[in-house]
Design a protein around this motif. Structure first.
Motif, mmCIF file in Angstrom:
data_model
loop_
_atom_site.group_PDB
_atom_site.id
_atom_site.type_symbol
_atom_site.label_atom_id
_atom_site.label_comp_id
_atom_site.label_asym_id
_atom_site.label_seq_id
_atom_site.Cartn_x
_atom_site.Cartn_y
_atom_site.Cartn_z
ATOM 1 N N SER A 67 0.870 -1.170 -0.171
ATOM 2 C CA SER A 67 0.066 0.172 0.052
ATOM 3 C C SER A 67 0.765 1.181 -0.089
ATOM 4 N N GLN A 68 0.997 1.784 -1.181
ATOM 5 C CA GLN A 68 1.669 3.109 -1.469
ATOM 6 C C GLN A 68 0.723 4.414 -0.880
ATOM 7 N N ALA A 97 -1.165 -0.930 -4.574
ATOM 8 C CA ALA A 97 -2.253 0.136 -4.518
ATOM 9 C C ALA A 97 -1.743 1.225 -4.115
ATOM 10 N N ASN A 98 -2.066 2.211 -4.901
ATOM 11 C CA ASN A 98 -1.893 3.634 -4.456
ATOM 12 C C ASN A 98 -2.942 4.424 -3.721
ATOM 13 N N ALA A 99 -2.706 4.876 -2.602
ATOM 14 C CA ALA A 99 -3.953 5.360 -1.824
ATOM 15 C C ALA A 99 -4.017 7.061 -2.385
ATOM 16 N N GLN A 103 -6.054 7.700 3.682
ATOM 17 C CA GLN A 103 -5.676 6.636 4.742
ATOM 18 C C GLN A 103 -6.840 5.823 4.676
ATOM 19 N N ARG A 105 -8.172 5.041 1.687
ATOM 20 C CA ARG A 105 -7.957 3.892 0.701
ATOM 21 C C ARG A 105 -7.123 2.934 1.081
ATOM 22 N N GLN A 106 -6.084 3.519 2.013
ATOM 23 C CA GLN A 106 -5.216 2.333 2.364
ATOM 24 C C GLN A 106 -5.611 1.329 3.184
ATOM 25 N N ALA A 109 -7.199 -1.046 0.969
ATOM 26 C CA ALA A 109 -6.299 -1.965 -0.031
ATOM 27 C C ALA A 109 -5.841 -2.868 0.743
ATOM 28 N N ILE A 110 -5.452 -2.692 2.320
ATOM 29 C CA ILE A 110 -5.341 -3.695 3.040
ATOM 30 C C ILE A 110 -6.205 -4.935 3.122
ATOM 31 N N ILE A 121 2.534 -8.138 3.860
ATOM 32 C CA ILE A 121 1.972 -6.541 3.465
ATOM 33 C C ILE A 121 2.869 -5.800 3.853
ATOM 34 N N LEU A 123 3.741 -1.470 4.073
ATOM 35 C CA LEU A 123 2.882 -0.336 3.983
ATOM 36 C C LEU A 123 3.691 1.018 4.224
#
Length: 352
Positions: A67-68, A97-99, A103, A105-106, A109-110, A121, A123
């Motif tokens: 998670s970028q 996955a680009n957020a 946060q 969106r992160q 993705a997670i 994972i 992060l």
């Protein structure tokens, strides 16, 4: 015409019943081994998709969910490219996955990584706070976590295995020491303005605190203004223009938490009619090629390096983790500080 026997419907019913039983048994067999069912089918589909993107890999390849936090700067883009390239070269399948600075969106993705049952994972958190609940979800799923670039503040640090990244407090100290050396012969008050990054992020907090700890040695150097500019060129230019409008020639030093904001500030300073690097001393953090070019040209006075090329170290850590080895809790990347003298030499080697 041939007459249908009265037994024909009964025989047809028996045939349909036998066929249904065969299909049911066949379905059970597929669920038990020949064809994966449920979550396992989803995992293998995800791996198959990743393998298609990577062009190589086996069913037992390590799958890393990353998670970028965004793509706000040249540094961040170089960081993303380093991770993508290193994963491909290491034979690790990357679910990326680009957020874009969110946060929420992160979190999404997670949770998708958890559903796909990735092996590890990684992060890069957009801010420090608010990670306890989602990290607990990951722990309940039995997936190890590596934090990169920015730290998280959690009640239980055992929820992540290791942190890979820079010492942001030390970066702030380096910037402060450069300013003290540069102004060593100046007596009397001198005004400083600061461009901070994302509110609540580790680099903004620690780079600011490290800088202030050093500057406290010179009470005659006054911090006039300090504002968040989101690590972006446009906001750096906008906030610097506001500083100049309010403070004008009182500004002697600009301390920028990253290169993109410093580059935007240079444009604002020139539009105001002052000379960046001469009328206003500029110290920045990152070490991107564009900043080093401005450093060599004399428009920036010093750049504290923050290395974005974390991909090779992350992939090595993932492999060691999957081999059952113990990782250090904190892995700090080696970094330096550039001046006008060293900038030209470094430019030949800079790829980002």
């Amino acid at each position: 015409m041939h007459k249908m026997s009265h037994n024909t419907p009964r025989m047809a019913a028996w045939l349909w019943m036998i066929l249904g039983m065969v299909l049911m048994v066949s379905g059970c067999l597929r669920g038990n081994g020949t064809e994966p069912a449920g979550e396992e089918r989803g995992r293998q589909a995800a791996i198959g998709e990743l393998r298609g993107l990577a062009g190589e890999g086996e069913a037992d390849s390590i799958v890393l969910g990353f998670s970028q936090l965004g793509s706000e700067s040249d540094w961040r883009k170089a960081n993303t490219l380093s991770i993508q390239t290193s994963a491909r070269e290491s034979g690790i399948l990357l679910e990326f996955a680009n957020a874009e600075q969110s946060q929420e969106r992160q979190f999404e993705a997670i949770r998708s990584f958890i559903r796909k049952r990735v092996d590890v994972i990684a992060l890069a958190p957009v801010v420090e706070e608010g990670w306890d609940a989602i990290l607990e979800e990951i722990r309940q799923a039995g997936i190890p976590v590596i934090i990169i670039d920015r730290l998280v503040k959690v009640k239980d640090p055992s929820m992540y295995v290791s942190f890979i990244g820079s010492d942001f407090y030390l970066e702030g100290q380096k910037a402060g020491k450069y300013v003290l050396d540069k102004l060593a012969d100046i007596t009397g008050p001198a005004g400083i303005v600061e461009l901070k990054g994302t509110e609540g992020s580790t680099p903004s907090i620690d780079r600011g605190n490290g800088f202030r700890a050093v500057m406290a040695k010179r009470p005659d150097l006054q911090l006039l203004e300090s504002e968040y500019a989101d690590f972006t060129y446009d906001r750096g230019k906008e906030v610097m223009a506001q500083y100049l409008h309010r403070q004008g020639s009182r500004i002697r030093v600009l301390y920028s938490h990253n290169d993109d904001m410093a580059l935007g500030a240079i444009e604002a300073i020139e539009e105001y009619g002052l000379r960046p690097g001469r009328d206003i001393i500029i110290v920045s953090v990152d070490g991107t090629k564009r900043a080093l070019e401005q450093l060599a040209a004399g428009k920036i006075n010093s750049v504290v390096e923050c290395n974005p090329l974390l991909g090779p170290g992350l992939m090595q850590a993932v492999k060691e983790l999957m081999d059952g080895r113990t990782l250090p809790k904190r892995i700090v990347t080696p970094e330096t500080i550039f001046t006008e003298v060293t900038a030209e030499l470094e430019l030949e080697n800079r790829t980002y």
